[in-house]
Design an enzyme around this catalytic site. Structure first.
Site: not given
Length: 186
Positions: A45, A105, A133, A167
């Site tokens: 999502k 990430d 990241k 969100r």
């Protein structure tokens, strides 16, 4: 009514900055796909808000698709185990695929998806992430395009969440550690 902004330590990217960067990425990707009809695939999502803003900036023929993969659960760090909860609706054989991700990430999700798509005989697979990241993954697990590089902070907003919340914030901000530290210890 609870104000979600109270849980934010610092705003990293405002709504205006995000909109401007989506326009820039849209121009760059439109040029790449001008002679193609890619399947632009949002990773649900988290990438949903970025996906919506980005595809409106793409000036090329395209097809939407969505998948759901996860390696976080309710934690702030990846488990390293990728769970595919919703697969592609479209046949990707011989197609150009653009995966739209919220954040890179560990890089494990993108590696998993790229390998899967090439196994399924995609013509090409490119990736675009809102956030990178860069300190958290090896360069070979990097994304092809990204909106912004960030340091190793836990961020929310603009589709990114913590335990399903935040969100709907119109910006990307650093979540205060006090919000998640005790929950992650469990």
């Amino acid at each position: 009514m609870y104000n979600l902004d109270n849980d934010i330590e610092k705003i990293l990217f405002s709504q205006d900055v995000l909109k401007k960067r989506c326009k820039e990425l849209g121009e760059e990707l439109s040029e790449i796909y001008k002679d193609s009809c890619p399947i632009v695939t949002g990773v649900l999502k988290g990438a949903s808000v970025f996906f919506a803003d980005l595809v409106r900036e793409l000036k090329c023929d395209l097809v939407f698709d969505f998948i759901t993969v996860s390696s976080y659960g309710l934690k702030t760090t990846s488990s390293g185990v990728i769970n595919m909860r919703k697969d592609f609706d479209n046949d990707i054989t011989g197609k150009d695929i653009l995966i739209v991700e919220d954040i890179v990430d560990s890089g494990f999700t993108l590696k998993y998806l790229k390998n899967l798509l090439y196994e399924r005989k995609a013509n090409s697979v490119r990736t675009v992430a809102l956030l990178n990241k860069y300190e958290c993954h090896p360069r070979e697990l990097d994304t092809d395009f990204y909106g912004f590089k960030i340091e190793n902070e836990f961020v929310v907003g603009y589709g990114l969440d913590y335990a399903g919340r935040y969100r709907n914030l119109p910006y990307v901000g650093i979540l205060k550690r006090s919000v998640y530290e005790k929950k992650d210890e469990k």
